[in-house]
Design an enzyme around this catalytic site. Sequence first.
Site, PDB file in Angstrom:
ATOM      1  N   ASN A  91      42.819  35.464  34.570  1.00 49.92           N
ATOM      2  CA  ASN A  91      43.031  34.391  35.167  1.00 49.92           C
ATOM      3  C   ASN A  91      42.020  34.112  36.438  1.00 49.92           C
ATOM      4  OD1 ASN A  91      44.688  32.670  36.669  1.00 49.92           O
ATOM      5  ND2 ASN A  91      44.811  34.714  38.188  1.00 49.92           N
ATOM      6  N   SER A 142      42.271  25.193  32.499  1.00 54.58           N
ATOM      7  CA  SER A 142      42.420  24.207  33.181  1.00 54.58           C
ATOM      8  C   SER A 142      42.365  22.416  32.358  1.00 54.58           C
ATOM      9  CB  SER A 142      41.394  23.980  34.495  1.00 54.58           C
ATOM     10  OG  SER A 142      42.148  22.675  34.981  1.00 54.58           O
ATOM     11  N   TYR A 155      32.702  23.572  37.467  1.00 57.67           N
ATOM     12  CA  TYR A 155      33.973  23.249  36.903  1.00 57.67           C
ATOM     13  C   TYR A 155      34.704  22.925  35.965  1.00 57.67           C
ATOM     14  CZ  TYR A 155      38.453  24.916  37.497  1.00 57.67           C
ATOM     15  OH  TYR A 155      40.427  25.282  37.834  1.00 57.67           O
ATOM     16  N   LYS A 159      35.327  25.772  32.516  1.00 61.80           N
ATOM     17  CA  LYS A 159      36.887  25.362  32.134  1.00 61.80           C
ATOM     18  C   LYS A 159      36.998  25.259  30.131  1.00 61.80           C
ATOM     19  CE  LYS A 159      39.219  27.631  35.576  1.00 61.80           C
ATOM     20  NZ  LYS A 159      39.247  28.773  34.876  1.00 61.80           N
TER      21      LYS A 159
END
Length: 255
Positions: A91, A142, A155, A159
């Site tokens: 996580n 995500s 990002y 992801k």
Amino acid sequence: MQSFMRFENKVVVITGAGSGIGAAAARRFASEGAIVVLADWDKTAAEKVASSLPEKRTLVIGVDVSDVTSVRAMFDRVVEQFGKVDVLINNAGVHATGSVLDSSLEDWERISAIDINGVVYCSKFALPHLLKSKGCIVNTASVSGLGGDWGAAYYCAAKGAVSNLTRAMALDHGGAGVRVNAVCPSLVKTNMTANFPEAVNQKFNERIPLGRAAEPEEVAAVMAFLASEDASFVNGVNIPVDGGVTASDGQPKIA
């Protein structure tokens, strides 16, 4: 709290457990009987979360998931103390805004070190133990790993890597009894999003069909499902936990 105990005496390692989704996951798994290892670079934050959990079934470890030596030492300690690993929740993660053109290379190095390398390192050192326990991995990806966002290139890349790594590990290790899945949240009420301007939050609320951000506990509930025997034939999926965002084909609302 839950009235069922799907993880009684199971050892669950959760990275990024000091806040947000990770903290909610720690509380959820503990409520279902798990021995919870709260791993976070901010050990003080993880200890604060752990203070509300059963002391005899809780271990806090300070770890930098981007440091392979730190990750190896964490799993050595967990196995030395508890003898096994049953569930890994990858996580830990960070966010950065900007395009490839205007974001710094330092931003990329930080994002890739934590969001990609951290998942690889933790998975690599957990897998030998998960193969013995027939355990599972749940990654935090995500919706940004399922499609692109404006102004979050690094990002999205990170992801996206987690999403496809989830699929690849599911193929590689499913036959040996280790399932690998991921949750893909949209906006969640965490420290990462706490300082978003109200105008940004309003745009999210307009875009999310349920009209609001997720609570961390709502993501943790899906993690617990994926890690449980209730999901015994679920392997290699990236489940959107997004209030319906990815249900849209992207066209505007006109009525």
